[in-house]
Design an enzyme around this catalytic site. Structure first.
Site, PDB file in Angstrom:
ATOM      1  CG  ASP A  12     -42.452  -4.266  78.411  1.00 23.21           C
ATOM      2  OD1 ASP A  12     -41.370  -4.020  78.978  1.00 23.21           O
ATOM      3  OD2 ASP A  12     -42.885  -5.413  78.264  1.00 23.21           O
ATOM      4  CB  SER A  13     -39.193  -5.540  75.457  1.00 23.12           C
ATOM      5  OG  SER A  13     -39.551  -6.303  76.589  1.00 23.12           O
ATOM      6  CB  CYS A  75     -39.453  -1.725  79.612  1.00 24.66           C
ATOM      7  SG  CYS A  75     -38.152  -2.858  79.123  1.00 24.66           S
ATOM      8  CD  GLU A 160     -42.715 -11.161  75.341  1.00 24.29           C
ATOM      9  OE1 GLU A 160     -43.031 -11.100  74.152  1.00 24.29           O
ATOM     10  OE2 GLU A 160     -43.132 -10.344  76.199  1.00 24.29           O
ATOM     11  CB  CYS A 194     -38.137  -7.873  84.924  1.00 28.44           C
ATOM     12  SG  CYS A 194     -38.751  -8.316  83.270  1.00 28.44           S
ATOM     13  CG  HIS A 196     -41.961  -9.529  80.669  1.00 21.73           C
ATOM     14  ND1 HIS A 196     -41.511  -8.321  80.235  1.00 21.73           N
ATOM     15  CD2 HIS A 196     -42.370 -10.206  79.566  1.00 21.73           C
ATOM     16  CE1 HIS A 196     -41.629  -8.271  78.911  1.00 21.73           C
ATOM     17  NE2 HIS A 196     -42.146  -9.409  78.484  1.00 21.73           N
TER      18      HIS A 196
HETATM   19  N1  DGL Z   1     -40.200  -6.105  80.775  1.00 24.10           N
HETATM   20  C1  DGL Z   1     -38.865  -5.699  80.639  1.00 24.10           C
HETATM   21  C2  DGL Z   1     -38.218  -5.245  81.905  1.00 24.10           C
HETATM   22  O1  DGL Z   1     -38.907  -4.724  82.760  1.00 24.10           O
HETATM   23  C3  DGL Z   1     -37.928  -6.365  79.690  1.00 24.10           C
HETATM   24  C4  DGL Z   1     -37.996  -7.789  79.432  1.00 24.10           C
HETATM   25  C5  DGL Z   1     -37.146  -8.161  78.252  1.00 24.10           C
HETATM   26  O2  DGL Z   1     -37.506  -7.778  77.138  1.00 24.10           O
HETATM   27  O3  DGL Z   1     -36.119  -8.807  78.450  1.00 24.10           O
HETATM   28  O4  DGL Z   1     -37.038  -5.361  82.078  1.00 24.10           O
END
Ligand code: DGL
Length: 275
Positions: A12-13, A75, A160, A194, A196
């Site tokens: 993931d990012s 992600c 974050e 997402c 997150h």
């Molecule tokens: N967690 C990621 C997603 O599912 C990306 C979040 C990001 O880095 O903008 O899209």
């Protein structure tokens, strides 16, 4: 060819993939996992296709170098913007026996069973919304369904930066939920597109109208990975099974450990790497 078994790679990012990893471990506790969070370069959601592809490819190749045969892009932004190119151009040339899977397809498959009104809402990063990957998958599988897509550019930065549980987050959580429900009040299912976003779940549930279900992807992806490994015994044999998990981050490890422990609800000790 004989293969040495390796860990399942999870990418993931940043912190978001932890919500998927947690559920994968619940579905498949015996397997070994290697997590990479590219925290130093997160968020990805506002970046261009080319950049997300380059960053994702670097992470996937790092996971391959570290022995993974199977990598899950935990992600949505990377799944939307990089998965297909990796599957079509990177794997056949350099890694014909390895596999990379994303999170969008299994999520869309699951959502068809849930909505009654056939009106669903997608909350995701600007990159995922702009790619229309969810819309395209929905149109293929359920052409009768109406999908409304809303970008929530402030949610990943809040997470974050460790502000997910602070009072300031409420304003932006309410803002995007009000926006999507105003655009289509018939929505009965809100998809968190997402990885997150489940970290904001307690706040999201506070502002969602009664009767609207909020769907997080973790459980869906965990189940779909279990199903994939059942259907692909040759890949299953290449996944090591000692029940371990290892964390890598491109940011300072102490910073990662503090928030990751909070999100995983268990102590995390990571190692910093450069991609
Ligand atoms: N967690 C990621 C997603 O599912 C990306 C979040 C990001 O880095 O903008 O899209």
């Amino acid at each position: 060819m004989e293969h040495t078994a390796g860990k399942i790679g999870v990418f993931d990012s940043g912190y978001g993939g932890l919500t998927i990893l947690k559920e994968m471990r619940r579905a498949l506790p015996d397997y070994d996992y290697l997590y990479v969070g590219d925290n130093a370069r997160a968020p990805y959601g506002t970046r261009s296709f080319d950049v997300v592809f380059d960053f994702t490819r670097q992470a996937v190749e790092e996971l391959f170098r570290r022995g993974c045969h199977l990598v899950i892009l935990a992600c949505n932004t990377a799944s939307a913007k990089a998965l297909r190119s990796i599957q079509q151009h990177v794997l056949p040339v350099g890694y014909p026996d390895r596999r990379v899977l994303g999170v969008i397809r299994p999520t869309v498959e699951a959502v068809g069973e849930i909505t009654r009104t056939r009106h669903i809402g997608l909350l995701a990063t600007p990159g995922t919304v702009r790619s229309h990957s969810y819309r395209m998958e929905i149109e293929k599988l359920y052409p009768e369904m109406k999908i409304t897509e809303t970008a929530c550019p402030m949610w990943v930065p809040l997470i974050e930066e460790g502000e997910a549980y602070g009072d300031g987050a409420d304003y932006f959580v309410k803002k995007y939920i009000d926006a999507i429900m105003t655009e289509d009040p018939e929505i009965d299912t809100l998809l968190l597109g997402c990885t997150h976003y489940p970290i904001l779940l307690p706040k999201i549930e506070k502002y969602v109208p009664e009767g609207v279900r909020v769907i997080a992807q973790g459980g869906i992806v965990g189940d779909s990975l279990a199903d994939y490994l059942r259907r692909h015994p040759e890949m299953d044999a290449r996944c090591s099974k000692n029940g371990t998990v290892e964390f890598l981050t491109t940011e300072n490890a102490a910073i990662f450990d503090r928030l990751a422990s909070l999100f995983m609800e268990t102590p995390v000790e990571s190692t910093r790497i450069t991609l």
